[in-house]
Design a protein around this motif. Structure first.
Motif, PDB file in Angstrom:
ATOM      1  N   PHE A  74       1.288   4.076  -2.959  1.00  0.00           N
ATOM      2  CA  PHE A  74       0.855   5.472  -2.849  1.00  0.00           C
ATOM      3  C   PHE A  74       2.049   6.323  -3.090  1.00  0.00           C
ATOM      4  CE2 PHE A  74       1.150   8.992   0.314  1.00  0.00           C
ATOM      5  CZ  PHE A  74       0.072   9.515   0.237  1.00  0.00           C
ATOM      6  N   LEU A  75       3.284   6.023  -2.972  1.00  0.00           N
ATOM      7  CA  LEU A  75       4.457   6.840  -3.192  1.00  0.00           C
ATOM      8  C   LEU A  75       4.421   6.747  -4.880  1.00  0.00           C
ATOM      9  CD1 LEU A  75       7.188   5.750  -0.930  1.00  0.00           C
ATOM     10  CD2 LEU A  75       5.688   7.746  -0.785  1.00  0.00           C
ATOM     11  N   GLN A  76       4.182   5.782  -5.506  1.00  0.00           N
ATOM     12  CA  GLN A  76       4.176   5.563  -6.968  1.00  0.00           C
ATOM     13  C   GLN A  76       3.055   6.346  -7.610  1.00  0.00           C
ATOM     14  OE1 GLN A  76       3.580   1.791  -8.123  1.00  0.00           O
ATOM     15  NE2 GLN A  76       5.622   0.975  -7.147  1.00  0.00           N
ATOM     16  N   THR A  77       1.850   6.645  -6.954  1.00  0.00           N
ATOM     17  CA  THR A  77       0.637   7.469  -7.345  1.00  0.00           C
ATOM     18  C   THR A  77       1.163   8.700  -7.170  1.00  0.00           C
ATOM     19  OG1 THR A  77      -0.781   5.664  -6.626  1.00  0.00           O
ATOM     20  CG2 THR A  77      -1.761   8.134  -7.071  1.00  0.00           C
ATOM     21  N   LEU A  78       1.580   9.183  -6.039  1.00  0.00           N
ATOM     22  CA  LEU A  78       2.183  10.620  -5.878  1.00  0.00           C
ATOM     23  C   LEU A  78       3.060  11.039  -7.025  1.00  0.00           C
ATOM     24  CD1 LEU A  78       2.686  10.923  -1.924  1.00  0.00           C
ATOM     25  CD2 LEU A  78       0.765  11.720  -3.516  1.00  0.00           C
ATOM     26  N   GLU A  79       4.075  10.016  -7.611  1.00  0.00           N
ATOM     27  CA  GLU A  79       4.999  10.542  -8.379  1.00  0.00           C
ATOM     28  C   GLU A  79       4.231  10.668  -9.801  1.00  0.00           C
ATOM     29  OE1 GLU A  79       7.970   7.438  -8.551  1.00  0.00           O
ATOM     30  OE2 GLU A  79       8.764   7.930  -6.444  1.00  0.00           O
ATOM     31  N   LEU A  80       3.440   9.866 -10.095  1.00  0.00           N
ATOM     32  CA  LEU A  80       2.636   9.914 -11.595  1.00  0.00           C
ATOM     33  C   LEU A  80       1.787  11.113 -11.597  1.00  0.00           C
ATOM     34  CD1 LEU A  80       1.825   6.500 -12.038  1.00  0.00           C
ATOM     35  CD2 LEU A  80       3.570   7.592 -13.003  1.00  0.00           C
ATOM     36  N   ILE A  81       1.139  11.553 -10.240  1.00  0.00           N
ATOM     37  CA  ILE A  81       0.014  12.633 -10.458  1.00  0.00           C
ATOM     38  C   ILE A  81       0.889  14.020 -10.237  1.00  0.00           C
ATOM     39  CG2 ILE A  81      -1.528  13.820  -8.950  1.00  0.00           C
ATOM     40  CD1 ILE A  81      -2.552  11.255  -8.013  1.00  0.00           C
ATOM     41  N   ILE A 124       0.777  -1.125   0.049  1.00  0.00           N
ATOM     42  CA  ILE A 124       0.061  -0.074   0.093  1.00  0.00           C
ATOM     43  C   ILE A 124       0.940   1.131  -0.063  1.00  0.00           C
ATOM     44  CG2 ILE A 124      -1.725   1.302   1.371  1.00  0.00           C
ATOM     45  CD1 ILE A 124      -2.715  -1.302   2.378  1.00  0.00           C
ATOM     46  N   PHE A 125       1.858   1.337   0.787  1.00  0.00           N
ATOM     47  CA  PHE A 125       2.761   2.256   0.861  1.00  0.00           C
ATOM     48  C   PHE A 125       3.471   2.587  -0.600  1.00  0.00           C
ATOM     49  CE2 PHE A 125       6.934   4.218   2.347  1.00  0.00           C
ATOM     50  CZ  PHE A 125       6.413   5.512   2.555  1.00  0.00           C
ATOM     51  N   GLU A 126       4.087   1.609  -0.915  1.00  0.00           N
ATOM     52  CA  GLU A 126       4.899   1.601  -2.252  1.00  0.00           C
ATOM     53  C   GLU A 126       3.754   2.110  -3.416  1.00  0.00           C
ATOM     54  OE1 GLU A 126       6.241  -2.179  -2.719  1.00  0.00           O
ATOM     55  OE2 GLU A 126       8.056  -1.873  -1.756  1.00  0.00           O
TER      56      GLU A 126
END
Length: 219
Positions: A212-219, A208-210
């Motif tokens: 979440f971080l990937q989503t933040l980088e793409l957004i 979940i944490f990973e």
């Protein structure tokens, strides 16, 4: 039942005519007749779409938009309606609520371009959709969602609510966090037997944490 529905709708008309609501404009649309059925108009401003209503064959028909009243009547007479949509029929087979009393349907493929078309900016809806899929829907894993069907009703001896999300392709992004292995009854042993409120879920905190971080980088 028809008389009580008509009384209720006339009460709605009266409420909308109150000064506090300020929905009514300088001129109201006159009632209209389609295929022998008399439709009354809700007192909305003429600058907006027409909102007509009538009770037809036991159904309360609320038609919003030009030409919608005769179109709904035509569908009631057996022409192609949502009941003949093959995508909805496929999702209904998967949901399988025995005696549904409520059903909601969202066609993402159709509604997303319509919503983006209301943007009013210089960008075309197709460009806005591509940008939204790239910057928001894609990272969340929602760009492949095509439709959502939800049903509620009696199932066996109880009441059931089920939702089916149709996706074009494998789950990705945050949606991929839904575990493939279901919860078992034995895993509820951790919860006290006299619990009055409980919730159980299967999750991998690191995953979940990973994500979440990937989503933040793409957004």
């Amino acid at each position: 039942a028809t008389a009580s529905v008509e009384r209720g709708m006339r009460m709605v008309e009266s409420i909308l005519n109150e000064d506090g609501w300020r929905f009514h404009g300088p001129a109201h649309r006159a009632p209209a007749t389609f295929s022998g059925h008399r439709f009354r108009a809700l007192p909305f401003p003429k600058s907006g779409p027409p909102a007509l209503w009538a009770v037809v064959d036991g159904y309360l028909v609320l038609a919003i938009g030009e030409g919608e009243a005769p179109a709904i009547l035509a569908r009631l007479r057996g022409m192609d309606g949502l009941n003949k949509n093959p995508r909805l029929a496929a999702l209904r087979d998967e949901i399988g609520v025995e005696r549904p009393a409520f059903r909601s349907w969202v066609d993402i493929e159709q509604i997303l371009p319509l919503m983006l078309g209301m943007h009013g900016g210089e960008q075309q809806p197709a460009d806005l959709q591509a940008e939204m899929e790239r910057s928001f829907l894609g990272p969340l894993g929602l760009d492949k969602v095509t439709a959502i069907l939800s049903e509620s009703g009696l199932h066996g001896d109880g009441y059931s609510t089920r939702t089916q999300i149709a996706c074009d392709g494998p789950l990705k992004g945050l949606l991929s966090l839904v575990g493939e292995r279901p919860l078992s009854a034995d895993e509820l042993a951790l919860i006290p037997g006299d619990a009055s409120l409980a919730m159980a879920m299967r999750a991998n905190p690191l995953e979940i944490f990973e994500k979440f971080l990937q989503t933040l980088e793409l957004i």
